[in-house]
Design a protein around this motif. Sequence first.
Motif, PDB file in Angstrom:
ATOM      1  N   LYS A 173       0.826  -1.211   0.000  1.00 38.86           N
ATOM      2  CA  LYS A 173       0.000   0.000   0.000  1.00 38.86           C
ATOM      3  C   LYS A 173       0.858   1.259   0.000  1.00 38.86           C
ATOM      4  O   LYS A 173       0.543   2.239  -0.682  1.00 38.86           O
ATOM      5  N   GLU A 174       1.953   1.245   0.748  1.00 35.92           N
ATOM      6  CA  GLU A 174       2.845   2.411   0.786  1.00 35.92           C
ATOM      7  C   GLU A 174       3.447   2.662  -0.595  1.00 35.92           C
ATOM      8  O   GLU A 174       3.595   3.826  -1.019  1.00 35.92           O
ATOM      9  N   ALA A 175       3.790   1.600  -1.303  1.00 36.45           N
ATOM     10  CA  ALA A 175       4.326   1.754  -2.661  1.00 36.45           C
ATOM     11  C   ALA A 175       3.281   2.364  -3.582  1.00 36.45           C
ATOM     12  O   ALA A 175       3.595   3.251  -4.392  1.00 36.45           O
ATOM     13  N   ARG A 176       2.048   1.924  -3.471  1.00 31.82           N
ATOM     14  CA  ARG A 176       0.989   2.497  -4.299  1.00 31.82           C
ATOM     15  C   ARG A 176       0.689   3.946  -3.915  1.00 31.82           C
ATOM     16  O   ARG A 176       0.279   4.745  -4.763  1.00 31.82           O
ATOM     17  N   ARG A 177       0.903   4.273  -2.647  1.00 34.94           N
ATOM     18  CA  ARG A 177       0.619   5.632  -2.167  1.00 34.94           C
ATOM     19  C   ARG A 177       1.694   6.630  -2.593  1.00 34.94           C
ATOM     20  O   ARG A 177       1.400   7.822  -2.810  1.00 34.94           O
ATOM     21  N   THR A 178       2.935   6.173  -2.739  1.00 35.64           N
ATOM     22  CA  THR A 178       4.043   7.093  -2.981  1.00 35.64           C
ATOM     23  C   THR A 178       4.574   7.088  -4.411  1.00 35.64           C
ATOM     24  O   THR A 178       5.137   8.088  -4.864  1.00 35.64           O
ATOM     25  N   ALA A 179       4.432   5.979  -5.133  1.00 37.32           N
ATOM     26  CA  ALA A 179       4.967   5.916  -6.500  1.00 37.32           C
ATOM     27  C   ALA A 179       4.068   6.713  -7.444  1.00 37.32           C
ATOM     28  O   ALA A 179       2.869   6.423  -7.554  1.00 37.32           O
ATOM     29  N   PRO A 180       4.600   7.700  -8.135  1.00 39.77           N
ATOM     30  CA  PRO A 180       3.763   8.526  -9.014  1.00 39.77           C
ATOM     31  C   PRO A 180       3.366   7.785 -10.285  1.00 39.77           C
ATOM     32  O   PRO A 180       4.102   6.937 -10.785  1.00 39.77           O
ATOM     33  N   LEU A 181       2.191   8.122 -10.787  1.00 43.47           N
ATOM     34  CA  LEU A 181       1.752   7.616 -12.086  1.00 43.47           C
ATOM     35  C   LEU A 181       2.187   8.625 -13.147  1.00 43.47           C
ATOM     36  O   LEU A 181       1.816   9.794 -13.089  1.00 43.47           O
ATOM     37  N   ASP A 182       2.961   8.164 -14.091  1.00 41.34           N
ATOM     38  CA  ASP A 182       3.562   9.055 -15.078  1.00 41.34           C
ATOM     39  C   ASP A 182       2.835   8.920 -16.408  1.00 41.34           C
ATOM     40  O   ASP A 182       3.079   7.987 -17.168  1.00 41.34           O
ATOM     41  N   PHE A 183       1.909   9.847 -16.677  1.00 39.89           N
ATOM     42  CA  PHE A 183       1.199   9.882 -17.957  1.00 39.89           C
ATOM     43  C   PHE A 183       1.737  11.028 -18.800  1.00 39.89           C
ATOM     44  O   PHE A 183       2.092  12.092 -18.262  1.00 39.89           O
ATOM     45  N   PRO A 184       1.772  10.877 -20.128  1.00 36.27           N
ATOM     46  CA  PRO A 184       2.208  11.976 -20.998  1.00 36.27           C
ATOM     47  C   PRO A 184       1.084  12.970 -21.279  1.00 36.27           C
ATOM     48  O   PRO A 184       1.211  13.826 -22.149  1.00 36.27           O
ATOM     49  N   TYR A 185      -0.006  12.813 -20.584  1.00 37.80           N
ATOM     50  CA  TYR A 185      -1.139  13.724 -20.727  1.00 37.80           C
ATOM     51  C   TYR A 185      -1.725  13.957 -19.340  1.00 37.80           C
ATOM     52  O   TYR A 185      -1.364  13.267 -18.364  1.00 37.80           O
ATOM     53  N   GLU A 186      -2.611  14.924 -19.233  1.00 44.30           N
ATOM     54  CA  GLU A 186      -3.174  15.272 -17.926  1.00 44.30           C
ATOM     55  C   GLU A 186      -4.043  14.127 -17.405  1.00 44.30           C
ATOM     56  O   GLU A 186      -4.913  13.612 -18.105  1.00 44.30           O
ATOM     57  N   PHE A 187      -3.762  13.728 -16.162  1.00 43.02           N
ATOM     58  CA  PHE A 187      -4.515  12.652 -15.531  1.00 43.02           C
ATOM     59  C   PHE A 187      -4.798  13.060 -14.091  1.00 43.02           C
ATOM     60  O   PHE A 187      -3.915  13.562 -13.393  1.00 43.02           O
ATOM     61  N   GLN A 188      -6.023  12.855 -13.653  1.00 42.69           N
ATOM     62  CA  GLN A 188      -6.468  13.439 -12.391  1.00 42.69           C
ATOM     63  C   GLN A 188      -5.938  12.748 -11.139  1.00 42.69           C
ATOM     64  O   GLN A 188      -5.992  13.326 -10.051  1.00 42.69           O
ATOM     65  N   HIS A 189      -5.420  11.504 -11.271  1.00 41.98           N
ATOM     66  CA  HIS A 189      -4.973  10.776 -10.088  1.00 41.98           C
ATOM     67  C   HIS A 189      -3.448  10.680 -10.085  1.00 41.98           C
ATOM     68  O   HIS A 189      -2.865  10.051 -10.976  1.00 41.98           O
ATOM     69  N   PRO A 190      -2.766  11.243  -9.082  1.00 44.78           N
ATOM     70  CA  PRO A 190      -1.292  11.233  -9.075  1.00 44.78           C
ATOM     71  C   PRO A 190      -0.687   9.878  -8.747  1.00 44.78           C
ATOM     72  O   PRO A 190       0.446   9.594  -9.129  1.00 44.78           O
ATOM     73  N   THR A 191      -1.405   9.028  -8.031  1.00 43.00           N
ATOM     74  CA  THR A 191      -0.890   7.711  -7.642  1.00 43.00           C
ATOM     75  C   THR A 191      -1.986   6.666  -7.839  1.00 43.00           C
ATOM     76  O   THR A 191      -3.175   6.991  -7.942  1.00 43.00           O
ATOM     77  N   SER A 192      -1.583   5.404  -7.848  1.00 41.70           N
ATOM     78  CA  SER A 192      -2.575   4.332  -7.982  1.00 41.70           C
ATOM     79  C   SER A 192      -3.463   4.251  -6.742  1.00 41.70           C
ATOM     80  O   SER A 192      -4.628   3.846  -6.827  1.00 41.70           O
ATOM     81  N   ASP A 193      -2.935   4.647  -5.587  1.00 39.64           N
ATOM     82  CA  ASP A 193      -3.741   4.647  -4.362  1.00 39.64           C
ATOM     83  C   ASP A 193      -4.893   5.645  -4.479  1.00 39.64           C
ATOM     84  O   ASP A 193      -6.036   5.343  -4.109  1.00 39.64           O
ATOM     85  N   GLU A 194      -4.602   6.833  -5.023  1.00 38.29           N
ATOM     86  CA  GLU A 194      -5.653   7.832  -5.223  1.00 38.29           C
ATOM     87  C   GLU A 194      -6.659   7.351  -6.261  1.00 38.29           C
ATOM     88  O   GLU A 194      -7.870   7.560  -6.131  1.00 38.29           O
ATOM     89  N   TRP A 195      -6.169   6.709  -7.301  1.00 38.98           N
ATOM     90  CA  TRP A 195      -7.050   6.177  -8.347  1.00 38.98           C
ATOM     91  C   TRP A 195      -7.963   5.104  -7.770  1.00 38.98           C
ATOM     92  O   TRP A 195      -9.165   5.067  -8.046  1.00 38.98           O
ATOM     93  N   ASP A 196      -7.400   4.233  -6.957  1.00 33.50           N
ATOM     94  CA  ASP A 196      -8.149   3.160  -6.313  1.00 33.50           C
ATOM     95  C   ASP A 196      -9.262   3.728  -5.434  1.00 33.50           C
ATOM     96  O   ASP A 196     -10.411   3.271  -5.478  1.00 33.50           O
ATOM     97  N   LYS A 197      -8.934   4.750  -4.640  1.00 31.53           N
ATOM     98  CA  LYS A 197      -9.935   5.364  -3.763  1.00 31.53           C
ATOM     99  C   LYS A 197     -11.056   6.016  -4.564  1.00 31.53           C
ATOM    100  O   LYS A 197     -12.236   5.930  -4.201  1.00 31.53           O
ATOM    101  N   SER A 198     -10.687   6.676  -5.658  1.00 30.39           N
ATOM    102  CA  SER A 198     -11.699   7.318  -6.502  1.00 30.39           C
ATOM    103  C   SER A 198     -12.620   6.275  -7.129  1.00 30.39           C
ATOM    104  O   SER A 198     -13.846   6.461  -7.185  1.00 30.39           O
ATOM    105  N   MET A 199     -12.039   5.176  -7.583  1.00 30.79           N
ATOM    106  CA  MET A 199     -12.840   4.111  -8.174  1.00 30.79           C
ATOM    107  C   MET A 199     -13.798   3.518  -7.143  1.00 30.79           C
ATOM    108  O   MET A 199     -14.978   3.261  -7.432  1.00 30.79           O
ATOM    109  N   ALA A 200     -13.308   3.305  -5.938  1.00 31.74           N
ATOM    110  CA  ALA A 200     -14.149   2.744  -4.876  1.00 31.74           C
ATOM    111  C   ALA A 200     -15.290   3.696  -4.514  1.00 31.74           C
ATOM    112  O   ALA A 200     -16.422   3.261  -4.242  1.00 31.74           O
ATOM    113  N   TRP A 201     -15.001   4.990  -4.522  1.00 28.99           N
ATOM    114  CA  TRP A 201     -16.018   5.980  -4.144  1.00 28.99           C
ATOM    115  C   TRP A 201     -17.079   6.144  -5.237  1.00 28.99           C
ATOM    116  O   TRP A 201     -18.275   6.126  -4.975  1.00 28.99           O
TER     117      TRP A 201
END
Length: 488
Positions: A173-201
């Motif tokens: 979980k710490e790795a997912r919370r701290t490792a950045p997601l690197d997209f070549p375009y604008e993406f609203q979730h900076p990490t997979s942890d944030e993406w996961d929380k948004s999907m769950a919500w």
Amino acid sequence: MKKLVIRVVVVAALLVCMNWVYSKWFFRNDLVKYSDIVELSWQVADDSCRIVYVGESSNNHYGKEEPDRRKISAYVSEYFPTVKMGDMTREASHAQTYYYMLKHIPEDAAAETVVVTMNLRSFGSSWIYSRLETALRKQLVLLKDYPPFFNRFLLAFKAYTIHSDEEWDNMAKEARRTAPLDFPYEFQHPTSDEWDKSMAWNGWRDEEGNRDQAKTELACHYVKTYAFTITDDNPRVADFDAIVELCRQRGWHLIFNLMAENVDKANELVGEDLLFLMRRNRDYLLQRYGSMEDVVIVDNLSLVRDVNFIDQNWTTEHYYEEGRRIIADNVAKALKTFYPNEYANPNTLHYDYGHFRGNPAWHPIEASRPCGAGFVVDSLSSDWDEVDVAFFAKPSDSIASIFLAAQCADAEGQKTVKTYPLPMKHYGVRSWDFHTQSIVLDSVFKASNNVKLYLVNTSEVPVEVSALDVSFHPANLEPEIKGKRQSP
């Protein structure tokens, strides 16, 4: 000082003697007891195997109702009937385990070529920090490059990584919370942890906007499993690099077998952004290892359709027979490079009822002729609720745009066309890549006399497409039940 030197010499001599005694009479029994994977290495040597297939449960997993339960490696061997082939398969293992399996094949063994399983998700934190790691690392202690007696000392005092299940989970979980997601375009979730929380919500919702909790939970798992970026410091990269170096030292040909992931389900549940990360991680591996001398990497990532994944509520590389045969066919084509005269296609790769694959040759779709190749299905089985359509595309320009068309025709010939836009902005220009789209077969489809599926180019620049792959199946596939797509 002299007495100290004498004592040191005596202790050293004693240790050497103890190591010799342990190696001579006890080490082999301890290997079998604590590091039994070494028996797999001995077996392929005893069997004089020239080709060695190394993998985890993707090789030997099968559906409970399947009559043919052979391994992927067994299907591969059918293509080379005169070449002795064996496998080293251990469930839940990964590249670090494979390295020690290969290292302990005796140097005088007949091995010439090794095929090593490469799982894309094994590079992610969910597998790197798996709860199984403590047991796996314990099994490798006696196989380290130290004197056997010293390794036994390390094992006795538990000198290997030990964490509780909760600690492994927290590290992932710490790795997912701290490792950045690197997209070549604008993406609203900076990490997979944030993406996961948004999907769950927000939840996964069907076309009517209804939330499906089971699919929401599965979508979250896909994000946790595949939303990462492989970098040079990834521990799996170091493991596969070590395998490359070992094969060079031994003079072995090396094939990395990149396994198929369920890209149909990933796209259906999460979408194109997750597929972008999966493609880019695949590209990293293809570029890193595909450029190495005497190393071949087989790209199966998108070749197996959703219906052929046994586990429908988890992310695994467990396939029904058709999926295993597709992987085997691709591996055999790579092995043909090293064994051209021994290759003999057994023609045993046949597609299940409801699965249609087009000619792999490319077809240009231009503005003057915007409709590409497609399939016409005269009748739909009452059991079919969804269809997955996959293909490869090669846009000639970044402005390329295509969509999937589904044309239904009733008994009176009345036609209805439904369209599904296919984003191509993240495709590499002038390079081939896969796309996939899932379609729910509603009452309009089911009442049709026939359904035509084809691609349409809506831009002014040509797009080449190939290998159209159409797979009809029931919704909510049940794990471990093979009867879902048998011929009626």
